[in-house]
Design an enzyme around this catalytic site. Structure first.
Site, short mmCIF file in Angstrom:
data_model
loop_
_atom_site.label_atom_id
_atom_site.label_comp_id
_atom_site.label_asym_id
_atom_site.label_seq_id
_atom_site.Cartn_x
_atom_site.Cartn_y
_atom_site.Cartn_z
N CYS A 82 4.28 1.51 1.68
CA CYS A 82 2.84 1.22 1.63
C CYS A 82 1.98 2.47 1.76
O CYS A 82 0.76 2.41 1.57
CB CYS A 82 2.48 0.20 2.72
SG CYS A 82 3.13 -1.44 2.38
N ASP B 89 2.97 -7.90 -4.30
CA ASP B 89 3.06 -6.62 -3.59
C ASP B 89 4.31 -5.89 -4.05
O ASP B 89 5.39 -6.49 -4.15
CB ASP B 89 3.13 -6.85 -2.07
CG ASP B 89 2.54 -5.69 -1.29
OD1 ASP B 89 2.92 -4.53 -1.59
OD2 ASP B 89 1.72 -5.92 -0.39
N ASP C 231 -5.37 -11.08 2.64
CA ASP C 231 -4.05 -10.67 2.19
C ASP C 231 -3.59 -11.40 0.94
O ASP C 231 -2.68 -10.95 0.26
CB ASP C 231 -3.04 -10.89 3.33
CG ASP C 231 -3.35 -9.99 4.52
OD1 ASP C 231 -3.09 -8.79 4.42
OD2 ASP C 231 -3.87 -10.50 5.52
N GLY D 8 11.37 -12.80 -13.15
CA GLY D 8 10.34 -11.82 -12.83
C GLY D 8 9.99 -11.00 -14.05
O GLY D 8 10.11 -11.45 -15.19
N HIS D 9 9.60 -9.76 -13.79
CA HIS D 9 9.19 -8.88 -14.88
C HIS D 9 9.67 -7.47 -14.57
O HIS D 9 9.61 -7.02 -13.42
CB HIS D 9 7.67 -8.89 -15.03
CG HIS D 9 7.18 -8.10 -16.21
ND1 HIS D 9 7.47 -8.44 -17.51
CD2 HIS D 9 6.44 -6.96 -16.26
CE1 HIS D 9 6.92 -7.55 -18.33
NE2 HIS D 9 6.30 -6.65 -17.60
N SER D 10 10.15 -6.78 -15.60
CA SER D 10 10.64 -5.41 -15.41
C SER D 10 10.14 -4.51 -16.53
O SER D 10 9.98 -4.96 -17.67
CB SER D 10 12.17 -5.38 -15.37
OG SER D 10 12.70 -5.86 -16.60
N GLY E 175 -11.55 -9.09 1.59
CA GLY E 175 -10.26 -8.66 1.06
C GLY E 175 -9.09 -9.16 1.87
O GLY E 175 -8.36 -8.39 2.49
N LYS F 108 -0.15 3.47 -1.39
CA LYS F 108 -1.29 2.69 -1.85
C LYS F 108 -2.47 3.57 -2.24
O LYS F 108 -2.60 4.71 -1.77
CB LYS F 108 -1.74 1.73 -0.75
CG LYS F 108 -0.84 0.53 -0.55
CD LYS F 108 -1.46 -0.42 0.47
CE LYS F 108 -0.68 -1.70 0.59
NZ LYS F 108 -1.31 -2.64 1.55
N ASP G 87 2.33 -11.41 3.09
CA ASP G 87 0.96 -11.76 2.70
C ASP G 87 0.71 -13.26 2.83
O ASP G 87 -0.40 -13.70 3.15
CB ASP G 87 0.68 -11.31 1.26
CG ASP G 87 0.45 -9.81 1.15
OD1 ASP G 87 0.25 -9.16 2.19
OD2 ASP G 87 0.47 -9.31 0.02
#
EC number: 2.7.9.3
Length: 335
Positions: free
Chosen positions: A15, A72, A55, A143-145, A53, A18, A95
């Site tokens: 993190c 995330d 989570d 998912g996505h890659s 804002g 970020k 989150d």
């Protein structure tokens, strides 16, 4: 796989990579402008950008059910691919827990430099994420890659929460104690790990730990305000909570728990750029009194998969301060 150092393929770690909080504030403020609204929305937005804002986003299904949705992902925070997967998944699931919800389903988000790193390593990352999600009772499917020079991994998660029993950023009330459910210090220890290869098993265990039990205990105790402590550090997330609720959060520095080697890491200079940016951003909004610089850095340390900061007392977790009526500073640190 133990000889491969994943952290050496990333410019930042966890993190701490970020976007700096001040820049993110400006970006989110532009997105929050009411110059565009959904056409014939299918669901009522209960929590979005207006609360400061939170989570995750929350939309109502009916009087007793609301959907929680979040995403995330981040660069390697440890060298072990399975542990990185576990930590990244716990961080994404957090989150939902930070909203008082229960994660139901997740999909993977994977960015992989396939010409530099074996796909077998990516498989270990995905296995770690799957195992933590399954331990949370959360389904994982697909998912996505994409390929890119720097590896990244995380999840998009959907969960459920009761609309009247949510944890919100903007609901902290004066007179409530402040509870923190995990020790600080993962940021400086991850920086030390990246620099030297030294493994800190306690930090890995804490980062991979789910915030499920803390979230459930908070909701059962009637707490209605909280957030998870991640890349902006304890001070950054405390400031965002205080700003959203129009209160002051007072933190007792001596009551804040730390991982065993965290202070030694700061003394050794193992402080990330993200942590220093956190402190620069939040310092104008904090009354530090006589708290020394090393303590300020630890309080601003960019956490990965940190605990929950809750405006209320939760059995089994340390109280680190209290919520006060709004004073001259949104956050006060008492030495």
């Amino acid at each position: 796989m133990t000889e491969l150092r994943l952290t050496q393929y990333a410019g930042g770690g966890g993190c701490a990579c970020k976007i700096p909080p001040g820049e993110l504030d400006d970006l989110v403020a532009a997105l929050a402008r009411r110059d565009s609204e959904p056409v014939d929305p299918a669901a009522e937005l209960l929590v979005g950008l207006d609360g400061g804002g939170d989570d995750a986003a929350v939309v109502r299904l009916d009087a007793e059910r609301a959907i929680v949705t979040t995403a995330d992902f981040f660069t390697p925070v440890v060298d072990d691919p399975y542990d990185w997967g576990r930590i990244a998944a716990a961080n994404a699931l957090s989150d939902v827990y930070a909203m008082g919800g229960t994660p139901w389903a997740a999909v993977n988000l994977l960015v992989w430099p396939r010409e530099k790193l074996p796909m077998a390593v990516a498989a270990e990352v995905l296995r770690g994420g799957r195992d933590v999600a399954h331990a949370a009772g959360c389904q994982v499917s697909g998912g996505h890659s994409v390929t890119a020079p720097e590896p990244k991994y995380g999840m998009s998660v959907v969960g459920m929460v009761h609309p009247e029993r949510m944890l919100r950023l903007d609901a902290a009330e004066p007179g409530r104690p402040l509870t923190l459910t995990k020790p600080l210090g993962s940021g400086v220890l991850n920086t030390w790990h990246k620099a030297t290869g030294t493994v800190f098993p306690e930090a890995v265990a804490v980062m991979a730990e789910l915030n499920r039990d803390a979230s459930r205990a908070a909701v059962a105790a009637g707490v209605n305000s909280g957030t998870d402590v991640t890349g902006f550090g304890l001070l950054g997330h405390a400031y965002r909570m205080a700003r959203a609720a129009g209160v002051t959060l007072a933190i007792e520095a001596g009551a804040v728990p730390y991982l065993a080697d965290a202070r030694s890491a700061v003394t050794a200079g193992q402080v990330s750029g993200g942590t220093r940016r956190n402190l620069d951003w939040v310092a104008p909004h904090v009354d530090f009194g006589g708290v020394p610089e090393d303590e300020r850095l630890l309080l601003a340390d960019a956490q990965t998969s940190g605990g929950l900061l809750l405006a209320g007392e939760v059995p089994g977790y340390p109280v680190i301060g209290e919520v006060l009526p709004r004073g001259a500073a949104p956050v006060v640190v008492r030495g």
